[in-house]
Design an enzyme around this catalytic site. Structure first.
Site, mmCIF file in Angstrom:
data_model
loop_
_atom_site.group_PDB
_atom_site.id
_atom_site.type_symbol
_atom_site.label_atom_id
_atom_site.label_comp_id
_atom_site.label_asym_id
_atom_site.label_seq_id
_atom_site.Cartn_x
_atom_site.Cartn_y
_atom_site.Cartn_z
ATOM 1 N N GLY A 194 -4.930 0.699 14.024
ATOM 2 C CA GLY A 194 -5.211 0.530 12.611
ATOM 3 C C GLY A 194 -5.054 1.815 11.824
ATOM 4 N N GLN A 195 -5.412 2.925 12.447
ATOM 5 C CA GLN A 195 -5.413 4.187 11.711
ATOM 6 C C GLN A 195 -4.138 4.987 11.991
ATOM 7 O OE1 GLN A 195 -9.432 6.009 11.117
ATOM 8 N NE2 GLN A 195 -9.764 5.144 13.129
ATOM 9 N N MET A 203 -7.328 -5.619 16.398
ATOM 10 C CA MET A 203 -8.782 -5.686 16.427
ATOM 11 C C MET A 203 -9.332 -6.954 17.073
ATOM 12 S SD MET A 203 -9.724 -2.861 15.562
ATOM 13 C CE MET A 203 -8.202 -2.077 16.015
ATOM 14 N N LYS A 233 0.845 -1.207 0.000
ATOM 15 C CA LYS A 233 0.000 0.000 0.000
ATOM 16 C C LYS A 233 0.878 1.254 0.000
ATOM 17 C CE LYS A 233 -2.326 -1.047 3.803
ATOM 18 N NZ LYS A 233 -1.843 -2.404 4.045
ATOM 19 N N CYS A 265 -12.526 1.025 16.859
ATOM 20 C CA CYS A 265 -11.266 0.350 16.621
ATOM 21 C C CYS A 265 -10.327 0.331 17.816
ATOM 22 C CB CYS A 265 -10.681 0.937 15.331
ATOM 23 S SG CYS A 265 -9.078 1.597 15.309
ATOM 24 N N MET A 266 -10.219 1.426 18.575
ATOM 25 C CA MET A 266 -9.243 1.437 19.659
ATOM 26 C C MET A 266 -9.850 1.626 21.041
ATOM 27 S SD MET A 266 -6.639 0.730 18.158
ATOM 28 C CE MET A 266 -5.757 0.633 19.692
HETATM 29 S S1 SF4 Z 1 2.293 2.816 7.261
HETATM 30 FE FE1 SF4 Z 1 1.220 0.868 7.044
HETATM 31 S S2 SF4 Z 1 0.286 0.986 5.009
HETATM 32 FE FE2 SF4 Z 1 1.888 2.551 5.059
HETATM 33 S S3 SF4 Z 1 3.695 1.528 4.244
HETATM 34 FE FE3 SF4 Z 1 3.776 1.313 6.470
HETATM 35 S S4 SF4 Z 1 2.838 -0.683 6.852
HETATM 36 FE FE4 SF4 Z 1 2.253 -0.076 4.777
#
Ligand code: SF4
Ligand code: SF4
Ligand code: SF4
Lengths: 115, 803
Positions: free
Chosen positions: B384-385, B347, B82, B166-167
């Site tokens: 997650g965020q 999660m 990503k 989420c948290m």
């Molecule tokens: S912050 Fe997360 S999504 Fe972005 S490169 Fe690092 S591991 Fe991948």
């Protein structure tokens, strides 16, 4: 893999790369593996493959031919004798620089070295 | 269009952990800043909570190249799939470029003036029925501005972020154990641990760069034992030494089993417990006071021991399906003080209707065994965020928080906040606002039936896809003309589908920003390119509405001295009307807001450094404390004397925000309980939902990136081959998954990426065409109010009609 399970089935449902519109969810007949004009084979260029650093295995998951791809400690490998050269692995590879080369098949070389 | 060739060429340079780089024989990244006219700057990745830093290459006003930042400690030049493509998130073909108002069912372009006026009038009409639904993707200054606007301006606490989904359970876990939020350890623990236990945590897909940091240690010949404790085999399992598969919801039994054995075998750490811990259990009367569930009732060590008595390995095996032998192995690991053990979770623990307790028990086994406070010995939650920690938790954009770890319910905290905001005493409402699920329930309920939220403003998140039980909590809004939904976003999403007003936002490097990642690391970046069309910063939108309300005479928009709440002065001391868009970048609004917010950070010893320090650094982990020589030093290991400047000399370990005010942490007992909805004859499957590597959450950005879309084009349901055979399903066949809330038709993937056990299904939630949250249950943890997305009962059937 259990016998009732066909790899192709899943492939047909997921195998439309780069489509902007919704990918149809229904399973359709396999057509993608039509033989290309010149026989080809896939080669993974290890230096571009992000399998080890990013845990990618998209090509292995999506290759429609059972046994054409294997994983060795996380790295994908093409079994040249089984690969039909359909090019799906190339199309789906998300590496920043595509890590799959499609090369003309040379009958004498079963495992060509990366260029 | 972006110059793809450049993009790929540059990005490819970054395909480089030490190992990958050696393979590729790439030049170090400095070479990338060659003379082809590309200007480079740094930014944290837009996507996950790992918080990797990228170098962003800009040419002719467009982002043309991305590479991993080798100067960043988090990722050392590496990115995940990503991250390599993050630049393309800006350039989806359908970026929102104009404000849109729904007229006769159709979204039509309007001017910004009209949009700001519309929002202002809506707020003025029912100020106490206006709510803000924000995000762990808000930048720190954005969240701070929204928080100040609603709590310090409108005197209402109806603001909550998607981090509630989420948290929230991690927050209540940390608060009730240490008295202060966020992990004591950091990513360095991953470099030092001998054993890494991942609790329901598919790190290989969700925090890939962190996971590769661990795997890289193996490549270098270090020994690190990976234990995956989960409910389905994932890519993380492939790399793990042990895989323990448990019956969903029984993770609490496993942790109790470990504690039971530690005590039975006298293998816990009595010195650590004696010196640093007290024991706690759920209060007899959870409704006695609002904080009762968080504080609990004291219990003696003997009571604690007695409560654990039933959790013999054999009993735990019965509850969890994990063989008694393996429970013994786990306990033996914790019994061994020579090992360094790090636990991570995400999660699996948090989206759990007993999420707070799951968090507590995990901290508990670390404390009981003394596996705490040394590098590599840490219970650490992952987010997650990208700014769940920075914005949602630290800035306190939740309905019961004030900035810097303060509480709405505490009169002292309100007073301090009012003072820092320079607003009249009593401006901040003492009443807790609606938490996420309640907020949406109230918004979807007609006013005459008690639905007391009329206008809801969503920024930087996509609740139309990510809320649980969508029919009830989101879609019910349709057909209620008096309910007004405002959505600030960059693309059309499932949420804009029902929006009455859509505001086009600037994203990521189209604006200045700051994020705070999972390890307390605050990161900063500058605007590098202009947003498309009329898209504007989210913080500007908030400030512009505040200004309009000010001009319309809303008294809350003025401070004690009659000045506008967001009055900013430039270096010459002149006021800059930043609410006028052309003037917004006349000064660095981010810097001004951050410097104001920074004053809040000291109270809970989450000290932040001046803005300029973050400009220089690739993020700094708080508390960041100034040294004798004037430099600023970050803290890696909180509460440990050797690293945390706030620990008293000689204390060794000091929990200086202790709930019990005696510098001790709390070890909780909590029973293993049944899930809210378990499989039965009618709905015989467990249904779990989650994420995949290629997509970031609801996919609104990543599904517009061709490489990622091609790699993972649409959703599916994972199923065990035997279950599929029994039902006669072929791989890829479209099937129907049904729960008590609805049904979903999607292809079945057998022996796919994940491998659920028999009687268990898994559906990812990234695909807006196949929204699994139409059918999830979303019962909430009673303490954190976080919904459980991981468990509900489902059944499957062959799809009769073609889609
Ligand atoms: S912050 Fe997360 S999504 Fe972005 S490169 Fe690092 S591991 Fe991948
Ligand atoms: S070319 Fe087709 S058959 Fe050959 S490895 Fe790639 S996907 Fe498999
Ligand atoms: S899809 Fe490309 S990057 Fe991913 S494993 Fe295959 S070759 Fe490597």
């Amino acid at each position: 893999m259990s016998a009732s399970v066909s790899r192709r089935g899943f492939f047909t449902a997921l195998s439309r790369p780069f489509q902007k519109k919704a990918v149809p969810v229904r399973a359709v007949e396999v057509t993608a593996s039509a033989t290309p004009a010149t026989p080809r084979t896939a080669i993974i260029q290890g230096r571009f493959c992000i399998a080890l650093t990013s845990f990618c295995s998209v090509c292995v998951e999506r290759c429609p031919v059972s046994g054409a791809m294997t994983k060795d400690r996380g790295m994908p490998m093409v079994v040249a004798d089984v690969c039909t050269g359909c090019g799906v692995c190339h199309d789906v590879c998300p590496a920043p620089r595509n890590a799959v080369l499609m090369l003309p098949r040379r009958p004498t070389t079963l495992t060509p070295q990366p260029a | 269009m972006i110059q793809r060739r450049d993009f790929n060429r540059m990005a490819a340079l970054a395909a480089a952990s030490a190992a990958a780089q050696a393979r590729a024989q790439n030049a170090p990244s400095a070479a990338a800043a060659s003379n082809d006219g590309i200007a480079w700057d740094k930014a944290p990745c837009r996507f996950c909570g790992t918080g990797c830093h990228v170098r962003v290459g800009v040419k002719n006003g467009r982002v043309v190249a991305i590479e991993g930042d080798q100067l960043a400690e988090v990722n050392k030049g590496l990115l995940c799939v990503k991250g390599y493509h993050v630049g393309l998130a800006l350039y989806g073909k359908d970026r929102l470029t104009q404000p849109l108002l729904r007229r006769n069912g159709v979204l039509e372009p309007i001017s910004w003036e009209e949009a700001i006026e519309t929002i202002s009038q809506k707020i003025l009409a029912t100020p106490d029925q206006f709510a803000i639904y924000g995000s762990g993707q808000w930048t720190i200054p954005e969240g701070y501005a929204a928080n100040k606007f609603i709590k310090g301006g409108l005197g209402s606490n109806h603001i909550d972020p998607n981090a509630r989904l989420c948290m929230a359970s991690a927050v209540t876990g940390f608060l009730s154990v240490y008295g202060v939020d966020e992990p004591a350890g950091c990513y360095d623990d991953l470099d030092k641990c001998d054993v890494l236990i991942m609790w329901g945590n598919n790190m290989a897909e969700m925090h890939p760069v962190l996971f590769s940091r661990v795997i890289d240690r193996r490549t270098r010949g270090e020994k690190v034992t990976l234990i995956d404790i989960g409910t389905r085999r994932t890519r993380t399992t492939d790399f793990s030494d042990h895989y323990l598969e448990f019956r969903p919801h029984s993770d609490l039994a496993i942790m109790n089993g470990i504690a039971h054995l530690l005590i039975k075998k006298n293998a816990f750490d009595p010195k650590f417990v004696e010196k640093f811990c007290n024991f706690r259990q759920a209060p007899k009367d959870p409704n006695a006071t609002p904080t009762a569930p968080l504080l609990g009732d004291a219990m003696s060590f003997d009571d604690y021991k007695a409560a654990l008595e039933p959790y013999t390995p054999e009993h735990v095996e019965k509850l969890s399906g994990v063989p008694a032998e393996k429970i013994r192995v786990l306990a033996d690991l914790f019994a061994n003080k020579d090992l360094r053990i790090t636990s991570t979770w995400c999660m699996g623990f948090n989206q759990h209707s007993r999420g707070t307790n799951a968090n507590r028990l995990c901290h508990g086994i670390h404390l009981l065994s003394g596996h705490f406070g040394r590098p590599g010995d840490a219970p650490t939650s992952l987010t997650g965020q990208p700014s769940a920690c920075g914005t949602a938790r630290e800035v306190g954009t939740m309905c019961h928080f004030l900035p810097g770890g303060r509480l709405i319910l505490n009169p002292e905290h309100r007073k301090e906040t009012e003072k820092l905001w320079n607003v009249p005493e009593g401006r901040i409402s003492p009443k807790i606002g609606h938490h996420t699920v309640l907020m949406w329930e109230k918004f979807c309920t007609p006013a005459d039936k008690g639905g007391d939220i009329q206008t809801l403003w969503v920024q930087v998140t996509n609740p139309g896809q990510s809320l649980p039980n969508l029919h009830k909590l989101f879609k019910a809004k349709a057909g209620q003309p008096d309910k007004f939904l405002i959505v600030s976003d960059v693309y059309r999403t499932a949420t804009t589908e029902l929006a009455d007003l859509v505001l086009p936002s600037a994203m990521w490097v189209e604006k200045n920003g700051m994020y705070g990642n999972s390890e307390r690391r605050t990161q900063q970046w500058f605007r590098m390119v202009k947003p498309p069309g009329e898209a504007r910063d989210d913080a500007w939108q908030m400030i512009a509405v505040a200004r309009r309300l000010h001009d319309l005479g809303h008294p809350g928009m003025k401070d004690k001295n009659g000045r506008f709440l967001f009055t900013f002065k430039n270096d010459q001391g002149e006021e800059v009307p930043v609410w006028e868009w052309p003037r917004y970048y006349d000064l660095n609004v981010d810097k001004v807001l951050f410097e104001e917010y920074r004053l809040f950070s000291r109270y809970k010893h989450k000290d932040l450094a001046p803005y300029e320090e973050y400009v220089k650094a690739r993020g700094l982990r708080w508390p960041v404390v100034q040294q004798q020589d004037g430099t600023w030093r970050e803290t890696k290991f909180r509460f440990s004397e050797f690293d945390d400047p706030y620990v008293k000399k000689g204390a060794e370990i000091q929990f200086y925000h202790s709930v019990t005010k005696d510098d001790k942490a709390l070890i909780w007992f909590a029973p293993a309980e049944k899930a809210a909805e378990e499989p039965d004859a009618e709905f015989p499957f467990w249904l779990c939902t989650g994420r995949v590597l290629e997509h970031w959450h609801t996919g609104s950005m990543t599904r517009r990136i061709p490489q990622l879309h091609a790699a993972m084009p649409h959703s599916y349901v994972e199923m065990h081959p035997e279950d599929a055979r029994e039902h006669g399903f072929a791989n890829g066949e479209s099937i129907v998954v049904k729960t008590r809330r609805g049904e979903l038709k999607l292809p079945v993937w057998i022996d796919g990426r994940g491998h659920p056990p028999r009687g268990s299904l898994f559906i990812p939630f990234f695909d807006e065409r196949l929204m699994c949250n139409d059918i999830t249950l979303g019962d909430v943890d009673p303490i954190s109010k976080e919904p459980d997305y991981k468990k509900c009962a489902a059944t499957v059937a062959r799809a009769t009609a073609a889609l």
